[in-house]
Design a protein around this motif. Structure first.
Motif, PDB file in Angstrom:
ATOM      1  N   GLY A 132       0.781  -1.231   0.000  1.00 54.84           N
ATOM      2  CA  GLY A 132       0.000   0.000   0.000  1.00 54.84           C
ATOM      3  C   GLY A 132       0.809   1.274   0.000  1.00 54.84           C
ATOM      4  O   GLY A 132       0.287   2.347  -0.325  1.00 54.84           O
ATOM      5  N   TYR A 161     -10.765   2.178  -1.615  1.00 58.90           N
ATOM      6  CA  TYR A 161      -9.412   1.622  -1.546  1.00 58.90           C
ATOM      7  C   TYR A 161      -9.092   1.123  -0.134  1.00 58.90           C
ATOM      8  O   TYR A 161      -7.930   1.063   0.263  1.00 58.90           O
ATOM      9  CB  TYR A 161      -8.389   2.671  -1.976  1.00 58.90           C
ATOM     10  CG  TYR A 161      -8.626   3.197  -3.373  1.00 58.90           C
ATOM     11  CD1 TYR A 161      -8.508   2.356  -4.478  1.00 58.90           C
ATOM     12  CD2 TYR A 161      -8.996   4.523  -3.586  1.00 58.90           C
ATOM     13  CE1 TYR A 161      -8.746   2.824  -5.762  1.00 58.90           C
ATOM     14  CE2 TYR A 161      -9.233   5.000  -4.871  1.00 58.90           C
ATOM     15  CZ  TYR A 161      -9.108   4.145  -5.949  1.00 58.90           C
ATOM     16  OH  TYR A 161      -9.351   4.612  -7.226  1.00 58.90           O
ATOM     17  N   MET A 177      -6.306  -1.439   0.622  1.00 55.07           N
ATOM     18  CA  MET A 177      -4.912  -1.029   0.841  1.00 55.07           C
ATOM     19  C   MET A 177      -4.631  -0.879   2.331  1.00 55.07           C
ATOM     20  O   MET A 177      -3.600  -1.330   2.842  1.00 55.07           O
ATOM     21  CB  MET A 177      -4.624   0.299   0.130  1.00 55.07           C
ATOM     22  CG  MET A 177      -5.130   0.390  -1.285  1.00 55.07           C
ATOM     23  SD  MET A 177      -4.437  -0.867  -2.372  1.00 55.07           S
ATOM     24  CE  MET A 177      -5.250  -0.435  -3.912  1.00 55.07           C
TER      25      MET A 177
END
Length: 233
Positions: free
Chosen positions: A119, A143, A146
């Motif tokens: 990430g 996201y 991540m």
């Protein structure tokens, strides 16, 4: 679906033994516009003639049309155990929980020499998130994967700058070091939290190895002592 069948077939061949599974996996993953290849776990079986194996976690991204809109869809999966040679095993065993190869949408690539926590390559990019209160990076909701890959670890600006410097110099980055201990990697404090079973196995293996070395040294010292006594007579 054909590409999935091909990928599974390739991974099956790699699992039977490979000089370097990372290189083989990269060849297959290059079809994706974006990917991260993470060392997921390690295994040693046997004592006199041990067998070595690695397992990888794969994060890929590909464009798909969802609800009439073009979007990037992320998928996460794990490979089977892959038998490797001893030298290959020790090339990657210190990077458990870390990215050893990646490609981003802008074409930037990283390799094992630039291994880093998962990430981190997305931090600082306004497409994926923003710097929030306290100077820590916040990923947008879509996201969240991540953030999950980091085990909830918060990336600060100084941390991210250290990562960038190491990446540009072609060096691995294990996160901040506290008390002489890294945050990520096989010995990392964050790895202990996110992969407790792996960490416990690793500690047990190291303790067993240390005990074997001490026993051998003890026998050697004892032998020399007896030899010296005989020479002294």
């Amino acid at each position: 679906m054909a590409w999935r069948v091909a990928a599974l077939a390739l991974w099956g061949l790699i699992a039977c033994g490979s000089k370097d599974p990372v290189r083989e996996l990269i060849r297959d993953l290059d079809r994706y516009p974006e990917y991260s290849l993470i060392v997921d776990d390690t295994r040693i079986e046997g004592s006199f003639f041990p067998d070595y194996a690695l397992r990888f976690q794969v994060l890929t991204a590909a464009g798909q049309r969802v609800a009439g809109r073009d979007t990037i869809v992320y998928e996460e999966r794990r490979t089977d155990w892959m038998e490797v040679r001893e030298e290959t095993f020790y090339r990657y065993e210190k990077y458990v929980g870390m990215v050893v190869a990646s490609k981003s949408l802008d074409g930037r690539r990283t390799g094992t020499s630039q291994a880093h926590p998962p990430g981190y390559q997305y931090v600082g990019n306004p497409q994926y998130g923003f710097w929030g209160g306290g100077g820590f990076w916040q990923f947008y909701g879509q996201y969240a994967l991540m953030r999950d890959l980091m085990g909830g670890w918060g990336v600060g600006r100084g941390d991210w700058e250290d990562y960038r410097r190491n990446r540009e110099r072609g060096r691995p980055y294990y996160g901040p070091t506290k008390g002489g201990r890294p945050t990520f990697g096989s010995r990392g404090s964050q790895t202990q939290k996110t992969r407790p079973q792996f960490y416990q196995r690793q500690q047990s293996r190291r303790q067993a190895f240390s005990g074997q070395v001490k026993n051998r040294m003890g026998r050697t010292t004892s032998g020399w002592g007896r030899g010296s006594s005989r020479f002294g007579k």
